[in-house]
Design an enzyme around this catalytic site. Structure first.
Site, PDB file in Angstrom:
ATOM      1  N   SER A 125      45.919  18.460  22.716  1.00 18.01           N
ATOM      2  CA  SER A 125      46.597  19.482  21.771  1.00 18.01           C
ATOM      3  C   SER A 125      46.411  19.483  20.682  1.00 18.01           C
ATOM      4  CB  SER A 125      47.501  20.620  22.028  1.00 18.01           C
ATOM      5  OG  SER A 125      47.550  21.606  21.994  1.00 18.01           O
ATOM      6  N   TYR A 153      56.399  21.679  21.696  1.00 18.76           N
ATOM      7  CA  TYR A 153      55.054  21.126  22.826  1.00 18.76           C
ATOM      8  C   TYR A 153      54.279  20.600  22.264  1.00 18.76           C
ATOM      9  CZ  TYR A 153      50.796  21.730  24.710  1.00 18.76           C
ATOM     10  OH  TYR A 153      49.343  21.898  25.732  1.00 18.76           O
ATOM     11  N   LYS A 157      53.159  15.897  22.607  1.00 21.73           N
ATOM     12  CA  LYS A 157      51.914  16.455  23.124  1.00 21.73           C
ATOM     13  C   LYS A 157      50.939  14.726  22.277  1.00 21.73           C
ATOM     14  CE  LYS A 157      49.698  18.334  26.749  1.00 21.73           C
ATOM     15  NZ  LYS A 157      49.098  18.179  27.273  1.00 21.73           N
TER      16      LYS A 157
END
Length: 338
Positions: A125, A153, A157
């Site tokens: 991402s 998050y 990732k």
């Protein structure tokens, strides 16, 4: 040729599966089985295709079934999304880091047992980037820019990216990382992604519903349509190793191509494409927490690495809105016009 898609019934998983089922080949070889693995399996047409096998349940608990026969390609799309990870740290670590490592270990075990070395494509991402106070982002971001995530998050990732790089370096698998831009316009109901409003401010008004924009309209963002995102994932999966056009070199991730627009550009496009009554369904109500997180992501990218694979960003946001209206005509009560 046995291909596995984790998150196979999710938003992107369904589209990647549909593309593979349409071609029924991968890199020129016929696809023998396409395994769709997901916690929730709704009734969908793909489930009736003779090529499709379904594995239902928590992925970490179903890896023996996923790897019951040799896996040639695994496209790992399953994950907890950004707002979920901020709200529940343990959920994010379990779903994103622990499960991904379990997938990599299963792939490693296959090659160690003399099976094929699986090709693993990981959907990362834009959230791996962030503007750290000690190291602000440059005006244009590329794969050489140091990732400094500003969310759980994004950290998760990035951890997975590094694991994949090491498993690949050691020959356990052939890992490829595609960093996805914010995908807009997503169909269906809103999800728990903090960037979900970047679809909602278009999708809901086109359906005749009100929407709230939680950021100031001047905020610039990096977007990609669902069509371009699926194209990018499959191109990264298909590319041969090596240098030169169309090949993927080294263990460096590929930032999928980004269309840079401001939220004001998006709303103006909605007004131009669908009219004043539709655009007026959007209310601007800035939320500092959302704005801080989304605003920490870069908006302008050097797309050279993706371009070498033959990938290009969407030409403009109007084309993105029109594509959404074409693909989801049943969800558009205010028909978009050219």
């Amino acid at each position: 040729m046995r291909i596995v898609i984790t998150g196979g019934f999710g938003f992107l998983g369904r589209r990647v599966a549909a593309a593979l089922l349409t071609s029924r080949t991968f890199r020129g070889a016929p696809i023998d089985r396409l395994v769709l693995a997901d916690r929730v399996v709704p009734p969908v047409p793909a489930a009736d295709d003779p090529l499709v096998d379904i594995v239902q349940g928590d992925l970490a608990d179903r890896l023996d079934e996923v790897f019951a026969e040799p896996v040639d390609l695994l496209i790992h799309l399953a994950s907890a999304v950004s707002a979920e990870c901020e709200a529940d740290f343990d959920l994010g670590m379990s779903a994103n880091v622990d499960t991904t490592r379990a997938v990599l270990e299963a792939a490693r075990a296959q090659s160690a047992a003399g099976g094929p070395v699986p090709r693993v494509v990981f959907s990362s991402s834009v959230a791996v980037y962030g503007s750290d106070p000690a190291l602000p982002l440059p005006p244009v971001v590329s794969e050489s820019t140091l990732p400094t995530p500003r969310s759980s998050y994004g950290i998760q990732k990035l951890v997975c990216e590094q694991l994949i790089a090491d498993y690949t370096r050691r020959g356990f698998l052939d890992g490829r990382v595609a960093r996805l831009m914010t995908v807009s316009v997503r169909p269906g109901k809103p999800n728990a992604a903090v960037s979900g409003f970047l679809s909602g401010i278009i999708r809901e008004p086109l359906a005749g519903l009100p929407a709230t924009c939680p950021v100031h309209p001047g905020l610039k963002v990096a977007l990609a349509s669902p069509r371009r995102t699926v194209e990018g994932l499959l191109r990264v999966a298909e590319a041969e190793r090596g240098t030169g056009p169309g090949r993927i070199d080294g263990g460096v991730p590929v930032n999928l191509p980004a269309l840079t627009v401001s939220v004001a550009d998006m709303l103006n496009t909605l007004r131009q494409v669908a009219g004043d009554a539709v655009a007026d369904l959007v209310t601007i109500a800035p939320d500092p927490d959302v704005e801080a997180l989304v605003g920490s992501w870069p908006a302008v990218f050097d797309n050279a690495r993706a371009a070498a694979l033959g990938l290009a960003p969407d030409p403009d946001f109007a084309s993105v809105v029109r594509a959404y209206a074409e693909d989801h005509a049943d969800a558009v009560v205010n028909a978009a016009h050219s």
